[in-house]
Design an enzyme around this catalytic site. Sequence first.
Site, PDB file in Angstrom:
ATOM      1  N   LEU A 146       5.450 -19.869  22.111  1.00 26.20           N
ATOM      2  CA  LEU A 146       5.558 -19.908  23.560  1.00 26.20           C
ATOM      3  C   LEU A 146       6.654 -18.964  24.060  1.00 26.20           C
ATOM      4  O   LEU A 146       6.737 -18.673  25.240  1.00 26.20           O
ATOM      5  CB  LEU A 146       5.836 -21.335  24.038  1.00 26.20           C
ATOM      6  CG  LEU A 146       5.501 -21.586  25.493  1.00 26.20           C
ATOM      7  CD1 LEU A 146       4.019 -21.370  25.753  1.00 26.20           C
ATOM      8  CD2 LEU A 146       5.897 -22.977  25.904  1.00 26.20           C
ATOM      9  N   SER A 147       7.458 -18.447  23.169  1.00 24.51           N
ATOM     10  CA  SER A 147       8.562 -17.562  23.535  1.00 24.51           C
ATOM     11  C   SER A 147       8.183 -16.096  23.307  1.00 24.51           C
ATOM     12  O   SER A 147       8.004 -15.663  22.168  1.00 24.51           O
ATOM     13  CB  SER A 147       9.791 -17.902  22.691  1.00 24.51           C
ATOM     14  OG  SER A 147      10.750 -16.874  22.761  1.00 24.51           O
ATOM     15  N   PRO A 148       8.095 -15.305  24.375  1.00 23.31           N
ATOM     16  CA  PRO A 148       7.792 -13.883  24.177  1.00 23.31           C
ATOM     17  C   PRO A 148       8.934 -13.163  23.442  1.00 23.31           C
ATOM     18  O   PRO A 148       8.698 -12.188  22.733  1.00 23.31           O
ATOM     19  CB  PRO A 148       7.617 -13.341  25.596  1.00 23.31           C
ATOM     20  CG  PRO A 148       8.386 -14.283  26.460  1.00 23.31           C
ATOM     21  CD  PRO A 148       8.301 -15.625  25.788  1.00 23.31           C
TER      22      PRO A 148
END
EC number: 2.5.1.18
Length: 183
Positions: free
Chosen positions: A15-17
């Site tokens: 979920l973390s770019p």
Amino acid sequence: MGPLPRTVELFYDVLSPYSWLGFEILCRYQNIWNINLQLRPSLITGIMKDSGSLSAMRFLTALNLEHPEMLEKASRELWMRVWSRNEDITEPQSILAAAEKAGMSAEQAQGLLEKMSTPKVKNQLKETTEAACRYGAFGLPITVAHVDGQTHMLFGSDRMELLAHLLGEKWMGPVPPAVNARL
């Protein structure tokens, strides 16, 4: 013979770019820097509440327990779905599609999907997330380098030049030349 590989752990959540950026860079450099890259799927909600990636990270944890050689490709496919194509990665069908695109058979992917809610998978994801917190994580990604008997935690995907320095390696930008290329 050169030095033995040093261990570098990458704690990440799809979920973390920013985790994605660090992931891609470390995957490119793992052979160039002679590091033993350990991919550590973690739950950002264990660090930052309400992120919404629980099912994807449980799937990756189950995958890491049973088929760790597929973890890099499956993680990349989940990032592609959520950050390149704005597709939902919380739904089982989306996770299955990502797994199949990463090269898993439908049967393998379905089997892992069924194991996501087992105590073994839940506990492993919890333990990995707690390990990130013990290193001092306050978000993801964190990279933990084990060098000369010391542990160094680096937060963010913009610390790769510092990681290269800690490892005594050369930083060649986010896309290094091929391993066999002349420098």
